[in-house]
Scaffold this active site. Structure first.
Site, PDB file in Angstrom:
ATOM      1  CG  ASP A   8      -1.701  -1.191   1.440  1.00  0.00           C
ATOM      2  OD1 ASP A   8      -2.301  -1.786   0.300  1.00  0.00           O
ATOM      3  OD2 ASP A   8      -2.091  -1.683   2.538  1.00  0.00           O
TER       4      ASP A   8
ATOM      5  CD  GLU B  94      -8.436  -2.203  -1.977  1.00  0.00           C
ATOM      6  OE1 GLU B  94      -8.546  -2.497  -0.869  1.00  0.00           O
ATOM      7  OE2 GLU B  94      -7.863  -3.191  -2.662  1.00  0.00           O
TER       8      GLU B  94
END
Length: 521
Positions: free
Chosen positions: A37, A191
């Protein structure tokens, strides 16, 4: 003379053409191992990057680069329990996807603690130093990001679609109602939203498809901040789900962030993973880099075709600034641990010390099978092929105590090699823990001579060996890698190589001294 002039002209043309089609190379991943991420920001010609950490402490490592290729860790955002509560959380709980942004002299890191009060951010003037106490934000969901525009601060997250609101950046107070501005292209699990403003457009970048083999990056844009947002007809702009990339050594690419270089070039950092042993992956999701072409009023194009490779050949790189190579051996000769070491959840610091040039671990009744904080210090496995080694000196060991090294994915799956006491004798055991299965693969009686433990990893196997005195053992146990992979155990983390100690009696704990730890690949 004419012939000489023609020759010189030809040479000049060749040099110019060579420069025109010059190729530069770098290797992916740019940050190997469990660093998922990624999010990046720039201050002048300095770049700063953060990644997720889930149940590990300290939380959210901070990296620094001058060229986007070479990264050096400079600190963590979350170094205090007041910032990061991780007590008794399950594997892959805790800290989810962070975003780092810079505005008016201040760095902000926004993230989610899914086991605490949700979304929050911390701030600092010095990204290598201490960060503030958490500022909590009411809007729920995960994968938050901040966007600064026209003197205002906006907050995005994903409770239901991509939601946007204005906040007071000093307090976190919500100043406007939350509004869904886009739901993606229809892929599951939208997301990782990030907003950018370019050429009068607001560009909204997200990930879809789940953080696995079907992962992808999509983008939309609008002339107005709150939309409506138009989807890019060429979506997805990054994915390895297509037929021509299914055999790629990198899979699951997604969760991207975009950054403009100090020379006007554009780049993307994103996560992906490297499958091994029957398409399982163990290193976790890693940080990758790709060039981006982003023309005026156009959609961004990642690496020409929306795919990347391990060996990248690109037409442009920022001036390279490699950092000095880190020593392969940690001698534990400083009172402060190297930044690569992590605890599991919030540690009991009284169980850890640097004593006489050795890392000393004091055993705890908490084991590696528990969702608590055992006496454990680990560093990430960053390469498929590696060897890790460490000497261990055991004191005050009792029946059932353990002290040694673990290949640790999470509390439901790990392989351990450790010294214990059995029927009054000191033995070395190799054990694997898989769900409800605890199996001792090998047991060898040893003496009190100096002992060094070795773990060697390859695509398919972990091999365990030891050396006592001047005598090497050879391989004493060989176990499959894939049984502790993400595909087998689930979750979002990657394998750690950990030093640990467990005691059956908290009042009379085993003491384990590790003089050094070496990692080669």
């Amino acid at each position: 003379m004419k012939t000489l002039k023609k020759t010189l002209l030809l040479l000049v043309c060749l040099v110019m053409c060579g420069n025109l089609f010059a190729q530069y190379t770098y290797k992916n991943p740019v940050i190997p191992g469990f660093y998922p991420d990624p999010s990046v920001c720039r201050v002048n010609d300095d770049y700063y990057l953060v990644t997720s950490t889930f149940e590990y402490f300290p939380g959210v490592p901070v990296f620094h680069s001058k060229d986007m290729v070479n990264w050096k860790q400079i600190g963590h955002c979350l170094t205090r329990e007041s910032q990061l509560k991780l007590h008794n959380i399950a594997p892959s709980g805790g800290i989810y996807a962070p975003t780092i942004r810079y505005n008016n002299g201040t760095f902000y890191m926004v993230t989610t603690n899914v086991n605490d009060k949700g979304n929050f951010y911390v701030h600092t003037k010095d990204p290598a130093g201490e960060w503030s106490e958490p500022i909590w934000v009411k809007q729920g969901g995960i994968d938050p990001t901040l966007f600064f525009d026209n003197g205002k601060c906006y907050f995005l997250s994903i409770p239901d679609g991509i939601q946007l609101c204005e906040i007071d950046v000093a307090t976190g107070k919500q100043l406007s109602n939350s509004k869904v501005i886009w739901r993606g292209t229809g892929g599951r699990y939208p997301e990782a939203p990030h907003l950018y403003k370019k050429d009068g457009w607001y560009y909204l970048l997200i990930a879809e498809g789940g953080t696995e083999y079907g992962h992808k990056v999509t983008i939309a844009r609008s002339r107005e901040l709150y939309g409506p947002y138009e989807s890019n007809p060429a979506n997805p702009i990054l994915t390895h789900i297509n037929e021509h990339t299914q055999g790629n050594a990198i899979q699951g690419v997604g969760h991207a962030d975009l950054i403009e270089g100090h020379d006007g070039s554009w780049w993307s950092v994103f996560l992906g993973f490297r499958p091994q042993s029957y398409l399982h992956h163990l290193l976790g999701r890693e940080t990758f880099l790709a060039p981006v072409r982003w023309d005026t009023n156009a959609w961004p194009v990642i690496n020409g075709n929306g795919a990347v490779t391990l060996d990248m050949n690109v037409s442009h790189l920022l001036p390279q600034h490699p950092w000095p190579a880190e020593p392969i051996r940690d001698e534990f000769n400083s009172s402060k641990l190297n930044l690569k070491w992590n605890y599991l959840r919030n540690p009991n610091y009284s169980n850890y010390s640097i004593t006489n040039g050795a890392l000393r671990l004091k055993g705890d009744v908490v084991t590696l099978d528990d969702n608590a904080s055992p006496t454990f210090l680990g560093r990430r496995q960053q390469h498929i092929n590696f060897t890790a080694s460490t000497p261990v000196d055991i004191k005050n060991i009792s029946e059932g105590d353990e002290a040694g090294i673990t290949v640790y994915m999470n509390s439901t799956g790990h392989y351990d090699m450790y010294v214990t006491q059995k029927a009054g004798k000191r033995v070395l055991q190799v054990k694997y823990h898989l769900g409800n299965i605890n199996h001792i693969e090998k047991e060898i009686e040893i003496d009190n001579n100096p002992l060094t433990l070795f773990v060697t990893g390859s695509a398919d196997y972990y091999e365990f060996s030891y050396k006592q005195g001047n005598k090497a053992s050879g391989v004493i146990a060989k176990v499959n890698t894939r049984f502790i992979s993400s595909e087998t155990l689930g979750g979002f983390t990657g394998v750690y190589l950990g030093l640990y100690a467990v005691s059956k009696n908290k009042a009379n704990p085993v003491i384990a001294d590790f003089n050094w730890f070496e990692y080669t690949h």
